[in-house]
Design a protein around this motif. Structure first.
Motif, PDB file in Angstrom:
ATOM      1  N   LEU A   1     -15.791   3.089  -5.765  1.00 21.90           N
ATOM      2  CA  LEU A   1     -14.278   2.574  -5.809  1.00 21.90           C
ATOM      3  C   LEU A   1     -13.723   3.671  -5.778  1.00 21.90           C
ATOM      4  CD1 LEU A   1     -14.821  -0.322  -8.570  1.00 21.90           C
ATOM      5  CD2 LEU A   1     -14.339  -0.670  -6.078  1.00 21.90           C
ATOM      6  N   VAL A   2     -13.760   4.740  -6.349  1.00 22.38           N
ATOM      7  CA  VAL A   2     -12.922   5.938  -6.619  1.00 22.38           C
ATOM      8  C   VAL A   2     -13.106   6.725  -5.220  1.00 22.38           C
ATOM      9  CG1 VAL A   2     -12.742   8.294  -7.517  1.00 22.38           C
ATOM     10  CG2 VAL A   2     -13.026   6.268  -9.117  1.00 22.38           C
TER      11      VAL A   2
ATOM     12  N   GLY B   1     -13.461   5.427  -2.223  1.00 16.82           N
ATOM     13  CA  GLY B   1     -12.607   4.569  -1.333  1.00 16.82           C
ATOM     14  C   GLY B   1     -11.068   4.558  -1.430  1.00 16.82           C
ATOM     15  N   ALA B   2     -10.879   4.460  -2.618  1.00 12.31           N
ATOM     16  CA  ALA B   2      -9.423   4.551  -3.108  1.00 12.31           C
ATOM     17  C   ALA B   2      -8.794   6.010  -2.794  1.00 12.31           C
ATOM     18  CB  ALA B   2      -9.131   4.243  -4.582  1.00 12.31           C
TER      19      ALA B   2
ATOM     20  N   VAL C   1      -8.432   6.088   1.050  1.00  8.17           N
ATOM     21  CA  VAL C   1      -7.247   5.386   1.676  1.00  8.17           C
ATOM     22  C   VAL C   1      -5.903   6.008   1.268  1.00  8.17           C
ATOM     23  CG1 VAL C   1      -6.054   3.316   1.500  1.00  8.17           C
ATOM     24  CG2 VAL C   1      -8.481   3.430   1.716  1.00  8.17           C
ATOM     25  N   THR C   2      -5.839   6.675  -0.108  1.00  4.28           N
ATOM     26  CA  THR C   2      -4.731   7.208  -0.333  1.00  4.28           C
ATOM     27  C   THR C   2      -4.443   8.685   0.444  1.00  4.28           C
ATOM     28  OG1 THR C   2      -5.054   6.457  -2.625  1.00  4.28           O
ATOM     29  CG2 THR C   2      -3.709   8.464  -2.400  1.00  4.28           C
TER      30      THR C   2
ATOM     31  N   TYR D   1      -1.098  -0.041   2.868  1.00  8.38           N
ATOM     32  CA  TYR D   1      -2.031   0.753   2.008  1.00  8.38           C
ATOM     33  C   TYR D   1      -2.761  -0.226   0.998  1.00  8.38           C
ATOM     34  CZ  TYR D   1      -2.735   3.617  -2.197  1.00  8.38           C
ATOM     35  OH  TYR D   1      -3.500   4.106  -3.299  1.00  8.38           O
ATOM     36  N   CYS D   2      -1.888  -0.945   0.279  1.00  3.96           N
ATOM     37  CA  CYS D   2      -2.643  -2.067  -0.515  1.00  3.96           C
ATOM     38  C   CYS D   2      -3.610  -2.826   0.154  1.00  3.96           C
ATOM     39  CB  CYS D   2      -1.402  -3.295  -1.125  1.00  3.96           C
ATOM     40  SG  CYS D   2      -0.270  -2.373  -2.164  1.00  3.96           S
TER      41      CYS D   2
ATOM     42  N   VAL E   1      -6.640  -0.575   0.314  1.00 10.87           N
ATOM     43  CA  VAL E   1      -7.228  -0.370  -0.917  1.00 10.87           C
ATOM     44  C   VAL E   1      -8.444  -1.724  -1.128  1.00 10.87           C
ATOM     45  CG1 VAL E   1      -7.135  -0.091  -3.482  1.00 10.87           C
ATOM     46  CG2 VAL E   1      -5.571   1.276  -1.775  1.00 10.87           C
TER      47      VAL E   1
ATOM     48  N   THR F   1     -11.238  -1.694   0.929  1.00  7.05           N
ATOM     49  CA  THR F   1     -12.248  -0.587   0.564  1.00  7.05           C
ATOM     50  C   THR F   1     -12.854  -1.048  -0.806  1.00  7.05           C
ATOM     51  OG1 THR F   1     -10.783   0.795  -0.520  1.00  7.05           O
ATOM     52  CG2 THR F   1     -11.347   1.400   1.777  1.00  7.05           C
ATOM     53  N   SER F   2     -12.251  -1.840  -1.733  1.00  6.85           N
ATOM     54  CA  SER F   2     -12.696  -2.009  -2.845  1.00  6.85           C
ATOM     55  C   SER F   2     -13.810  -3.180  -2.743  1.00  6.85           C
ATOM     56  CB  SER F   2     -11.717  -2.580  -3.894  1.00  6.85           C
ATOM     57  OG  SER F   2     -10.570  -1.331  -4.209  1.00  6.85           O
TER      58      SER F   2
ATOM     59  N   SER G   1     -16.673  -1.742  -1.482  1.00  4.17           N
ATOM     60  CA  SER G   1     -17.685  -1.023  -2.446  1.00  4.17           C
ATOM     61  C   SER G   1     -18.551  -1.838  -3.185  1.00  4.17           C
ATOM     62  CB  SER G   1     -16.830  -0.097  -3.286  1.00  4.17           C
ATOM     63  OG  SER G   1     -15.914   0.719  -2.784  1.00  4.17           O
TER      64      SER G   1
END
Length: 355
Positions: A32-33, A35-36, A39-40, A55-56, A59, A62-63, A66
């Motif tokens: 999760l981390v 992936g986030a 994206v960031t 962006y949302c 996220v 990717t979540s 994951s």
């Protein structure tokens, strides 16, 4: 002459590289981390014209990926772990790339037909970028998992060797005293001599006949302690008194012969030097976060038999080895008594993987 098969002694099968536990929360958290963060960084990169909505959505995508990958890796890990050499990691990497590629293709197709605008206009570019990013990040993440697994294997091997050495050095002086007691009882009380031999056999079986890192239960450990106390009672008679206040389940996992060295030290340094003897207290209770086991003995004014502290040191090493850093072994003096307190975290279980 036919060639030897790959799994024959002439061509041994390469050992399989150990995979991490994909069913654990730390692995899901790591995915999760990663992936986030990816994206960031892409959203903050120069030239990116995406807004907060994009962006949302990224996220969330990717979540979801994951969690999907964690479930897939958790279910397929036993099969992949059977592969030789580094092929388990290659299988994991391939699964990551294929899963992300299929998921991106499916999302792009659904979004194109619904016209929701959740994915980029170019589906090919979206799938290509997703697969490339997954391939690069997956390779880096798997490399990290591999290095951590190798480090853990080395630490476990060193700890296992140390625990085996400590277990092999457990003081056997009481065995010689017990044999003398048996020799004296054979003519006077044959039944007591027979019971002593049976108790010695059980102690020998526990000390020499099992893996020093093997895990038993608290009930089995108390049974061995009772056998040891019965042997010492033949030698010390009424000088040895025992009080018990135990309110801990007998099925609590516990390394074998963990408490016997503590009881042995309590007798050797607290009861044996005194003419009047003394009382050994054995306790066990639940406390916040785990269970607590206590062994305490009186402090004698008579000079005690010198020791090197090996018994207590062995217990500390074995508790830390099996239960982790949260477990503690505390030795202190309280009201003219020497008290040893073991704290075992309730969430920890004796580690059967460290053998």
């Amino acid at each position: 002459m036919p060639a030897a098969p790959l799994d024959s002694p002439a061509h041994p099968r390469p050992p399989s590289a150990p995979l991490p536990d994909f069913c654990s929360l730390p692995v899901l958290f790591a995915l999760l981390v990663v992936g986030a963060l990816t994206v960031t960084l892409m959203w903050l990169a120069p030239g990116n014209d995406g807004d907060l909505r994009d962006y949302c959505i990224a996220v969330l995508f990717t979540s979801w990926l994951s969690m999907l990958l964690t479930v897939a890796l958790c279910k397929l890990r036993p099969w992949m772990q059977r592969l030789p050499w580094l092929w388990p990691y290659a299988a994991v990497w391939l699964l990551l790339v294929v899963t992300v590629g299929l998921s991106a293709t499916l999302l792009g197709w659904i979004d194109h037909n619904l016209g929701a605008g959740l994915s980029p206009v170019s589906r090919f570019r979206f799938v290509r970028d997703s697969v490339l990013a997954t391939g690069l990040l997956g390779a880096g993440l798997l490399r990290y998992f591999y290095v951590v697994a190798q480090w853990q294997a080395r630490v476990a091997a060193e700890a296992q060797a140390q625990v085996a050495a400590l277990q092999a050095r457990i003081r056997p002086h009481f065995l010689f005293n017990s044999m003398n007691a048996v020799a004296a009882l054979i003519r006077v009380d044959p039944d007591a001599a027979e019971r002593t031999v049976e108790n010695l056999a059980e102690l020998f079986r526990a000390a020499l006949g099992s893996d020093p890192s093997s895990v038993g239960t608290l009930g089995e450990e108390w049974a061995l302690v009772d056998r040891y106390l019965e042997i010492e009672a033949l030698r010390l008679g009424d000088r040895l008194r025992v009080e018990r206040a135990i309110d801990v389940p007998d099925d609590l996992p516990l390394p074998r012969l963990l408490l016997q060295p503590l009881v042995e030290n309590a007798i050797r340094h607290g009861v044996q030097p005194s003419r009047a003897g003394g009382t050994i207290r054995l306790g066990g209770r639940r406390v916040p976060g785990g269970v607590e086991i206590v062994v305490d003995n009186p402090l004698s004014n008579a000079p005690a038999t010198p020791g090197n502290g090996h018994g207590l040191r062995s217990v500390r090493e074995r508790v830390r080895f099996h239960f982790g850093e949260r477990a503690t072994v505390r030795a202190e003096t309280d009201d003219n008594r020497f008290v040893v307190t073991l704290f075992l975290p309730e969430s920890a279980h004796a580690r059967t993987d460290r053998r």
